[in-house]
Structures are given as C-alpha cells and as structure tokens.
Design an enzyme around this catalytic site. Structure first.
Site, PDB file in Angstrom:
ATOM      1  N   HIS A   1       3.385  -2.370   1.654  1.00  0.00           N
ATOM      2  CA  HIS A   1       2.453  -2.653   0.552  1.00  0.00           C
ATOM      3  C   HIS A   1       2.348  -1.481  -0.419  1.00  0.00           C
ATOM      4  O   HIS A   1       1.883  -1.655  -1.543  1.00  0.00           O
ATOM      5  CB  HIS A   1       1.088  -3.156   1.060  1.00  0.00           C
TER       6      HIS A   1
ATOM      7  N   ASP B   1       4.615  -3.287   8.387  1.00  0.00           N
ATOM      8  CA  ASP B   1       4.262  -2.787   7.055  1.00  0.00           C
ATOM      9  C   ASP B   1       4.946  -1.444   6.744  1.00  0.00           C
ATOM     10  O   ASP B   1       4.310  -0.398   6.721  1.00  0.00           O
ATOM     11  CB  ASP B   1       2.735  -2.650   6.962  1.00  0.00           C
TER      12      ASP B   1
ATOM     13  N   SER C   1      -2.779   4.769   3.693  1.00  0.00           N
ATOM     14  CA  SER C   1      -1.701   3.822   3.929  1.00  0.00           C
ATOM     15  C   SER C   1      -0.371   4.551   3.886  1.00  0.00           C
ATOM     16  O   SER C   1      -0.109   5.304   2.952  1.00  0.00           O
ATOM     17  CB  SER C   1      -1.699   2.727   2.881  1.00  0.00           C
TER      18      SER C   1
HETATM   19  N1  ARG Z   1      -6.076  -3.671   3.693  1.00  0.00           N
HETATM   20  C1  ARG Z   1      -5.009  -2.778   3.383  1.00  0.00           C
HETATM   21  C2  ARG Z   1      -5.492  -1.786   2.320  1.00  0.00           C
HETATM   22  O1  ARG Z   1      -6.620  -1.648   2.111  1.00  0.00           O
HETATM   23  C3  ARG Z   1      -3.773  -3.496   2.994  1.00  0.00           C
HETATM   24  C4  ARG Z   1      -3.773  -4.190   1.668  1.00  0.00           C
HETATM   25  C5  ARG Z   1      -2.486  -4.852   1.288  1.00  0.00           C
HETATM   26  N2  ARG Z   1      -2.209  -6.042   2.079  1.00  0.00           N
HETATM   27  C6  ARG Z   1      -2.665  -7.286   1.787  1.00  0.00           C
HETATM   28  N3  ARG Z   1      -2.385  -8.278   2.599  1.00  0.00           N
HETATM   29  N4  ARG Z   1      -3.373  -7.562   0.696  1.00  0.00           N
HETATM   30  O2  ARG Z   1      -4.997  -1.444   1.324  1.00  0.00           O
HETATM   31  N1  GLU Z   2      -4.508  -0.380   3.351  1.00  0.00           N
HETATM   32  C1  GLU Z   2      -5.191   0.822   2.974  1.00  0.00           C
HETATM   33  C2  GLU Z   2      -4.401   1.623   1.944  1.00  0.00           C
HETATM   34  O1  GLU Z   2      -3.689   1.047   1.159  1.00  0.00           O
HETATM   35  C3  GLU Z   2      -5.516   1.596   4.184  1.00  0.00           C
HETATM   36  C4  GLU Z   2      -6.582   0.880   4.876  1.00  0.00           C
HETATM   37  C5  GLU Z   2      -7.883   1.622   4.784  1.00  0.00           C
HETATM   38  O2  GLU Z   2      -8.610   1.476   3.812  1.00  0.00           O
HETATM   39  O3  GLU Z   2      -8.119   2.327   5.768  1.00  0.00           O
HETATM   40  O4  GLU Z   2      -4.536   2.806   1.815  1.00  0.00           O
END
Ligand code: ARG
Ligand code: GLU
Length: 719
Positions: A84, A220, A654
């Site tokens: 991502h 990921d 991330s």
């Molecule tokens: N929750 C993760 C973050 O905060 C991953 C976000 C990207 N993935 C998704 N399925 N939208 O960034």
């Molecule tokens: N998915 C998050 C990022 O893009 C990390 C998840 C979090 O917030 O801990 O950095």
C-alpha cells in the site's frame, strides 16, 4: 474507602504512563531503554541499532515516499516497503497491457527496474540537540506570536550556518510540543526504482474489508531499489546510476516468531497525541470522530450500493473507497477503544492529579490553571472544529464541486491574459479532467450530494453555514431540487461538455465558467471557511499549542519526580523512532482469544472468487495444495502469513522493519488491530497490537510464487 480507591486509581494512571510496551523512542537516546530492552530479551546493544561512529541499523531504514518506512535488505540497495506504500507507483507504471496492480511485476534484471520520478528515500545520518540555540533569547514573558517569530528566525539562522558545513539536507523539528528541538541531517535519495510487487490479490488480500482487522492475511509488501551516481552520490535518475551500497542492510531471519518473543520496530511514525488533557480526548472521541464516522459511513453506503451493482464502478471507486474507509474504520475503533477503556476518565484522573501536584509548590505556578484554561479554550474551539469537519466531510465530498475548483483560474482569464498562460491553464485542466472522468460515476455523486448537503443543513447552526446552504433552504423546495438543478446546469459533470469547453475556450467564456453552479458552490463554501472559520481555528489552535507546550513541560517534570529512571517519549512527529514489545495474541472481548499468527490456510478459508477482496490465484492455490513452501515453512509445517506484537506504532510506520532479539528482519509492519487504534491518544498494552506480514511469506511469494530468485540471492538469509 472511596477516597482511597480514587487516589490509588490516580497513582495507577500516573504510573500507566511508563508501561514497558509503550513508547516511540528517539534512537539517539536509546541508552535509557537498553536495560529494559535486554531484560525483555534483546541480544544486541543499542549501539548496534544507532551509532554515529560506526555503521548501524539506522543506516538501513528510510522514510519512503514521504509517508511510509522502508528498509534495505541487500548490499545493493534493495528496499522493502508495503504494497500500500508502493501502490501509487505500481499504479503509475500500470497500463492496460501491463496491469501490474492486477498481475504483479517482477524485474528479472537491473535493466528492467522501473524509475519512479519524484519518489524519494530519506536516510537519517545524524541528529543533534539544538534546543538551546533554537530557544536563544526566547523569554517566558513574550507573547506567543513573538515567540513563534523568534523561533522561526533562530531555526533559519542555524540551518543557514550549518548548511555551509554539510552536503546533507537539514531539518529542525520540535519534540515534546516545542520543549526540545533537534536538527536532523538527511541523505535524500532521488533515484528509487520499482523492482517487484505481488498482484493485488496477494498484496491487498482482504482489501478494505479486512483493513485494520485481525486476523489478517495480507501480503502487504513491494520492492524497490536505491540508485546513486557511480561516485556513490544521491542524485536524480540517470542511466549511469548504479545500485546503492549501503553501510548496513538487514539480515533476514527464517526462524519465525513465538509468543513472548522480543521484537522491535524501527521507522517513521507520523503523528500521535498521547499528552492531551481529558477535555481534548473527549472532544476528539465523542464529538469530532463520531461526526466523521457517521458522514463517511453514509457516503460509503452509497459507494457500496453502486459498486456492488457494477464491476466497472467497483474499480472506479476502489481507491476513493479505500481512502475514505481507512479513516472511517480507524476512528470507529478509536471511539470504541476510548469508551471501553475509560480513556477520558483516566485522562481526567490524571488532570486532577497533575493540578494537585502543581498546587504543592509555588515553582509550579505555571501549571495551576492549565486544565481550566484547556477546558475554556477547547469549548471555544469545538464549534469551529465541527465547522471544519462538516465542510470537509460534506460539501467537499461532492466530486463535481471539488473538480470545478480546477477551473477557478480559467474563470478569471481576461482579454489581457497572455495566450501562453491560457494554453498552460487549458493543458492543466485537460490533465485534471482526464484523471477525474476516468473514475467518475455521476449517479454516485448525485446521491452523495443530496445526502451530504442535507446533513450539513441539519447539523450546523445557521451562522455556521455557508450562504449556499441558506439559499438552498430559502429558495428551493428541498435539497434534491437544488441537486437536480446543479447537475442539470453544471458543465463539469460531463466529460464531453468539459472537453468542448476546453477545445473552444476563449477569454469571453471565462464569465460563463465563473457562473457555473458547481464552481459557485465551491467558492461559496470556501469563502465562508476562509473568512469565518479558518482565522478563528488558527487563533485558537495557536493558544492550544501554547498551553500544550506548557502542559507537556509540566508532565515531564511531574513524571521525572515519580519515575526518575525512565524518560517520557515525545509524540510522533515523522522522525525516526524505535519501539519495542513482545509477540503475542490478545483477547479483544469476552470469550474471544486471538492467536498471534495467521497462515495460508486462512487465505484458503477466506477465498471467494465472487468477492473481489478474496480472490485467490490458481498459482497460489497450487502452491498451497502441494505444500511447496521450501525453507519458508514454519517448523509446524504451515506457511505463516502475518503476526501481531505489542509495538507502539502509528501511521507512517507502514513498511517498517520488525526485528527480532538479534536485529534480524522478521517482517514488515503494515497495520494495527482495530481494537487498539486508540493508541494514538492512549496506549493500552492489552489491546494495542501492531500487525506485520511475516518475512517468510514475503520471500515465499518472491521465490516460489514469482520465481524472482535473483532477488533472494542478494539477501543475507539466516536459516
Ligand atoms: N490501515 C492501514 C493504514 O492505516 C492500511 C491502509 C491501506 N489499506 C487499505 N485496505 N485501505 O494505512
Ligand atoms: N497502515 C498504516 C500506515 O500506512 C499503519 C497502520 C497504523 O496506523 O498503525 O502507516
């Protein structure tokens, strides 16, 4: 008795600030944590992690693309980050013929690695405390504005003086809410190329449905490489550039993890707010987030309904859905976590204890009224924060309205505007239009428009509404009547009309653009915001920063008296940090216990060819059926996919390396568990867990799935 209980509770909540797993530590100051880390199981020294004189792990961690973390895993500058995090570049390089998002991409030689113009990897070379120099001449007696001005000037001066002595890029960042300043020397790599990515149904498996959720099965990761000039300098892309030889790269462990194992995460957390007064946490969790969650939920319902009906729409709105849905889901978790764990009450008890402490000594006079001041200022802030939230979550969610904003400059063209300027504006608008209409579905936008405008009208008091809303209320039968007229009259909802406008544009048409109802709507809400909301927001948030700076200083003094042995960690601010914690499952609610890892079996259980997020390719199924895992299998024989641990991470982490007791790579951090997303405000080790993809699954995909063994051969693998 009640009193005793209460004071016990207060002492407990004060002590709560120093729980082992909590904290994002400045690597340069990690000596303070070394003993604890070693007691928790670490086999190395903090000098191995961060050293200014010798190569150390910090030489293998980068800020990737300005918002994520990446780590170097070979002596040829090979870089891991999340799928991502690489997503935009994967999309950038994808075409109808080469759809890397769907099919994945693997460069089978250096010459196939794809340049990514604008992508950077930033490596911290050293940092130094410059607090005294930044605060030189800044007296307590001066006003907040004077203070900000002096600090700004001091920072500019320090940077200018230092710039003459170094090739590195410099930044000076505030820590502890302006109580400390560090100057950071960065090497900025500007030639970063895309090397590999799994298909989305591995890299994004589970999609938005599983986002923020444990158990998780997402592969990921994506792979890049840093290139430098033949002399080893960080320069822009050139054909002559060569793979970067780093001072350090992470060895990769094939040993996997067990419950209770020590781990640490090294990366770039973006923003946390762990030191707020209770009134602020209350406002965030009980006033602001519920509004955003509610509005986004309603928009997502509309997206879902149309996305389910039409596969084309599903793809068109996938990225928008992911974007809106990420915050929506996270904030729901924050609200629930804060409420379940009595976060506001705990903060309230702390505020009281703090004020009581301030009362004991005259030297603490600056802290005595702080909590009361916060209460007053946050109360004043609330309607303006709500106004900002409503604006961004309603009016600015009408796509045709925000798209129209791209035509503001063309609307101001006069007969005196030079033709080349007009041509440039037209070219830029054409580009915007191409991107916009590729993913635009008018029925969604119409439905969203009617819903959000009604919400805006219903929930904001008349004096907090842009003129447009009052016009709708006064002049139209209902919101739908306005929306029907908007879409009937605007030219920005149809690609054909927009292209026609751009093809035939002359200065005399500017007025017509300016009168377009979508652009009128945009300018009306923005004028209101810029005139009536933003100045007040700036003023009050300035006061809040000032109070928060003093509160932070007070909390540090208070804390130092109670816990002389352990420092307080500064809130995240997009600077390099280390956090550590143990691998382990948890219990999210009564009767439920989560294991600490997931396996490929779970992917097969979730598999559903009819649901986009759960499609499994034949190739992966085949590998699963033949159990062809090679040396990447766990000792239990299965293929482990992801695991959780108690590392205190946040957005920006991330892609961060998660490392074992020896500092070997175990996986890539990519998310947190939904139950623990409140950890940006209050950390609770029983539910705040970070989610990582197991590096063995990453290598299995690279090696067995994709056959990109040349990449495996570069790595240092510890069996
Ligand atoms: N929750 C993760 C973050 O905060 C991953 C976000 C990207 N993935 C998704 N399925 N939208 O960034
Ligand atoms: N998915 C998050 C990022 O893009 C990390 C998840 C979090 O917030 O801990 O950095």
């Amino acid at each position: 008795m009640k009193k005793l209980l209460l004071s016990l509770f207060i002492v407990m909540s004060v002590v709560m600030n120093v729980r082992a797993d909590e904290g994002m530590w400045i690597p340069m100051l990690l000596q303070n944590n070394e003993q604890e880390m070693q007691e928790m199981g670490m086999n190395i020294t903090v000098e191995d992690i961060y050293s200014i004189n010798n190569s150390s792990m910090k030489d293998a961690v980068v800020l990737f693309g300005g918002g994520c973390t990446g780590e170097i895993v070979s002596n040829q500058g090979l870089l891991f980050t999340n799928h991502h995090c690489g997503f935009d570049w994967i999309q950038y390089h994808s075409t109808v013929e080469h759809d890397y998002l769907t099919d994945g991409f693997w460069a089978m030689g250096f010459e196939e690695e794809l340049p990514c113009p604008g992508l950077t990897a930033v490596m911290l070379k050293k940092m130094e405390d410059v607090t005294d120099r930044v605060l030189e001449g800044v007296e307590n007696s001066i006003s907040a504005e004077e203070r900000a001005e002096m600090i700004k000037n001091n920072i500019a001066k320090i940077k200018e003086e230092t710039a003459a002595t170094t090739d590195y890029e410099l930044e000076i960042k505030a820590f502890y809410h302006g109580n400390q300043y560090y100057m950071i020397y960065n090497e900025v790599f500007k030639d970063v190329r895309m090397v590999g990515t799994p298909p989305s149904n591995i890299g994004k498996f589970g999609g938005d449905t599983d986002n923020w959720v444990w158990p998780r099965h997402t592969g990921d990761f994506s792979i890049f490489r840093i290139y430098v000039s033949p002399e080893g300098k960080a320069v822009e892309y050139s054909e002559d550039n060569v793979p970067y030889k780093p001072a350090y790269h992470f060895p990769i462990s094939l040993k996997g993890v067990e419950e209770g194992d020590f781990t640490f995460v090294f990366g770039y957390p973006a923003r946390t707010n762990e030191y707020l007064p209770s009134v602020a946490v209350d406002q965030e969790a009980n006033v602001i987030y519920p509004v955003s969650v509610d509005l986004r939920g309603k928009i997502l319902d509309i997206y879902n309904k149309h996305q389910e009906k039409d596969p084309k729409v599903r793809i068109q709105y996938a990225s928008k859905h992911a974007h809106l849905g990420n915050g929506w889901k996270k904030w729901m978790g924050v609200i629930e976590g804060i409420n379940n764990f009595k976060g506001v009450e705990k903060k309230y008890a702390f505020d009281k204890a703090f004020t009581k402490w301030a009362n004991y000594s005259r030297s603490r006079g600056a802290y005595l009224e702080l909590i009361k001041d916060f209460e007053r200022v946050y109360a004043e802030y609330e309607p303006y924060r709500l106004a900002t939230t409503y604006l961004s979550e309603t009016a600015l969610q009408i796509e045709v309205v925000t798209f129209a904003a791209n035509f503001n400059k063309l609307a101001q063209v006069t007969k005196d505007t030079p033709q080349e300027e007009i041509d440039a504006l037209i070219a830029a608008a054409r580009e915007e239009a191409k991107v916009f209409f590729k993913d635009y579905y008018q029925p969604i936008d119409r439905e969203v428009a009617a819903m959000v405008l009604q919400e805006y009208i219903d929930n904001q008091p008349a004096d907090f509404r842009p003129e447009l809303l009052n016009t709708i209320v006064e002049k139209y039968a209902d919101v739908q009547a306005y929306v029907d007229e908007l879409f009937a009259k605007t030219m920005f909802a149809s690609e054909e009309n927009v292209n026609k406008l751009l093809d035939e544009f002359k200065a005399s048409k500017a007025k017509k653009i300016a009168k377009d109802p979508a652009l009128v709507a945009y300018n009306n809400v923005m004028d209101f915001y810029l005139g009536n909301v933003r100045p007040k927001v700036a003023e009050i948030s300035g006061q809040i920063s000032e109070l928060q700076r003093i509160f932070m200083r007070g909390q540090m003094e208070f804390h130092a008296e109670q816990n002389p042995d352990k420092m307080m960690y500064p809130d995240a601010n997009f600077s390099l940090r280390v956090t550590y914690g143990k691998v382990g499952g948890f219990s999210p609610r009564d009767a439920v216990r989560y294991k600490h890892y997931t396996t490929l079996d779970g992917i097969m259980q979730k598999e559903n060819p009819a649901i986009y997020d759960y499609v499994v390719t034949d190739r992966l199924r085949e590998l699963y059926e033949t159990k062809d895992y090679g040396r990447y299998a766990d000792k239990d024989g299965s293929m482990h996919v992801a695991f959780i641990a108690g590392n205190h991470t946040t957005g920006g982490n991330s892609g961060s390396p998660i490392l074992n007791a020896d500092g070997h790579l175990l996986g890539l951090n990519f998310d947190r568990t939904w139950e623990g997303t409140m950890s940006d405000l209050i950390y609770d080790p029983s539910i705040c867990k970070n989610i990582s993809v197991d590096v063995r699954y990453v290598l299995f995909i690279i090696d067995k799935y994709a056959g990109a063994t040349r990449l495996i051969d570069e790595m240092t693998i510890v069996e």
